[in-house]
Design an enzyme around this catalytic site. Structure first.
Site, PDB file in Angstrom:
ATOM      1  N   TYR A 115       0.864  -1.183   0.000  1.00  0.00           N
ATOM      2  CA  TYR A 115       0.000   0.000   0.000  1.00  0.00           C
ATOM      3  C   TYR A 115       0.898   1.230   0.000  1.00  0.00           C
ATOM      4  CZ  TYR A 115      -3.094   3.693   1.595  1.00  0.00           C
ATOM      5  OH  TYR A 115      -3.795   4.867   1.696  1.00  0.00           O
ATOM      6  N   GLU A 120      -3.307   7.688  -4.072  1.00  0.00           N
ATOM      7  CA  GLU A 120      -3.136   6.373  -3.443  1.00  0.00           C
ATOM      8  C   GLU A 120      -2.969   5.258  -4.468  1.00  0.00           C
ATOM      9  OE1 GLU A 120      -5.882   4.880  -0.042  1.00  0.00           O
ATOM     10  OE2 GLU A 120      -6.543   3.807  -1.826  1.00  0.00           O
TER      11      GLU A 120
END
Ligand code: GDP
Ligand code: MN
Length: 381
Positions: A101, A188
């Site tokens: 992530y 993101e």
């Protein structure tokens, strides 16, 4: 404004971030054609502005164009977290070895952009933050941006292979440019995938743009999808009013963001639930008031049971607001009780205008809020 994955990937690609080639389809047949053109196995992904599409069945692999048609048909029939899927992204698939992530967000408390990085990628990061916050690395970025050696140092503990560290660091440096030059609030990549061949790729992309910077970005307008907005949100944007829809039943029309926040706090304090935040702004005109009432009452499946006007007249003139209220009611009567609190510039004139039309207003915010909650409850009872 939140971007769809395919839009965010378009933005990523401009900055040289490694995203896989793909295209958007609105019909199953189109998805099949794109799959045939790409060749090999593809991933079909629902384009809706919510996370967790994978879990909801909105991300599927297809080995052949025929399978792509089928899977696209399934996904286009889904409603994910209340949002109907109207488009799918068809992209080339890869074999994934690991999922990380990576994101850059604005940390308001530190007043700095922040890198968030975790070896636990692919899954819901909010879930990781709740159950194992120590698994998320947070690094405040200096205002002049990260240095390549700092980017490499961040990834070294997570990736053993030096070439992967180099690729990941390069991705972070480019993501920084997306974030800072692109005026993002969030950029993101989840998952940031390590393929079985050792390539580091952005398989998903989530971008939230800072609407206050839209004057710097002419191209943003083409990304705006009217179908992603409620009628109220659209009207508010067109009229330049700040508006956030909430889940309560008390509609609020307030001048000034601070007073709007205080009004919502006071409604909560007395046990009510605001249906919205709506700031009609400092300067006023009757038109803004009529627009405000149309915004609040025009939401589909509106739960609004009573509406409160809370006006502190400074630059805003109370008579403008009163004229707006009167005009709105003449154009279309409200189906719900209206409670008005106003004080300040021209409030005497305003009171007269309202009285001529059988309306009254209090000067006390406390009383206004308590009255509107009582009215909303009467409607329920
Ligand atoms: P989200 O669930 O809305 O965040 O959608 P993602 O784009 O992150 O996709 C969810 C999951 O689908 C990813 O975590 C991957 O495990 C899987 N996925 C996405 N793209 C590919 C791909 O190209 N190949 C494979 N094998 N899996 C993929
Ligand atoms: Mn994802």
């Amino acid at each position: 404004m939140n971007l769809h994955e395919y839009q965010a990937k378009e933005l990523f690609a401009r900055y040289g971030l490694p995203v896989l080639p793909g295209q958007v389809a609105v019909t199953p047949e189109e998805a099949g054609d794109i799959a045939a053109a790409l060749g090999g196995t593809v991933v079909i992904k629902a384009q809706v502005l919510v996370g967790g599409r994978g879990k909801a069945g909105g991300v599927k692999l297809a080995r052949t164009p025929e399978e792509a048609v089928e899977k696209a048909r399934d996904i286009l029939a889904l409603i994910i977290k209340g949002l109907p899927v109207r488009k799918v992204l068809v992209t080339r698939a890869v074999d994934i070895a690991r999922e990380l992530y990576l994101s850059i967000v604005l940390d308001r408390s530190r007043k700095l952009p922040l890198v968030m990085l975790s070896a636990e990628g692919g899954v819901d990061i909010e879930e990781v933050a709740r159950t194992a916050p120590e698994k998320i690395i947070k690094w405040p970025i200096p205002l002049d941006g990260p240095r390549p050696y700092q980017a490499r140092a961040l990834f070294k503990p997570l990736l053993q292979d030096g070439r992967q560290v180099q690729q990941a660091a390069d991705i972070l440096m480019k993501l920084w440019r997306v974030w800072s030059e692109g005026d993002c609030q969030l950029a993101e990549i989840n998952p940031l995938a390590i393929t079985t061949e050792g390539k580091v790729l952005a398989l998903d992309a989530k971008v939230s743009l800072d609407d206050n910077a839209d004057i710097r970005h002419r191209d943003w307008e083409s990304w705006r999808d009217p179908a992603d907005e409620t009628p109220g949100q659209r009207l508010a944007r067109e009229k330049g009013l700040s508006y956030v829809k909430l889940d309560g039943d008390i509609g609020c029309v307030v001048n000034g963001a601070g007073l709007a926040m205080a009004t919502m706090d006071l409604i909560k304090h007395y046990g009510g639930e605001p249906a919205n935040f709506l700031d009609i702004g400092g300067s006023s005109s009757p038109e803004k008031v009529t627009a405000a009432l149309r915004i609040i009452t025009g939401e589909p499946r509106s739960r609004v049971r009573a509406i409160l006007f809370n006006i502190f007249g400074g630059i805003t003139r109370c008579d403008d607001v009163a004229n707006g209220i009167v005009r709105s009611l003449e154009e279309s009567p409200l189906g719900v009780p209206l409670v008005i609190r106003l004080t300040g510039t021209n409030d005497e004139v305003a009171r007269k205008i309202l009285a001529d039309h059988g309306l009254s207003a209090t000067t006390s915010m406390d009383e206004g809020v308590r009255t509107v909650i009582a009215r909303a409850q009467e409607v329920t009872a």
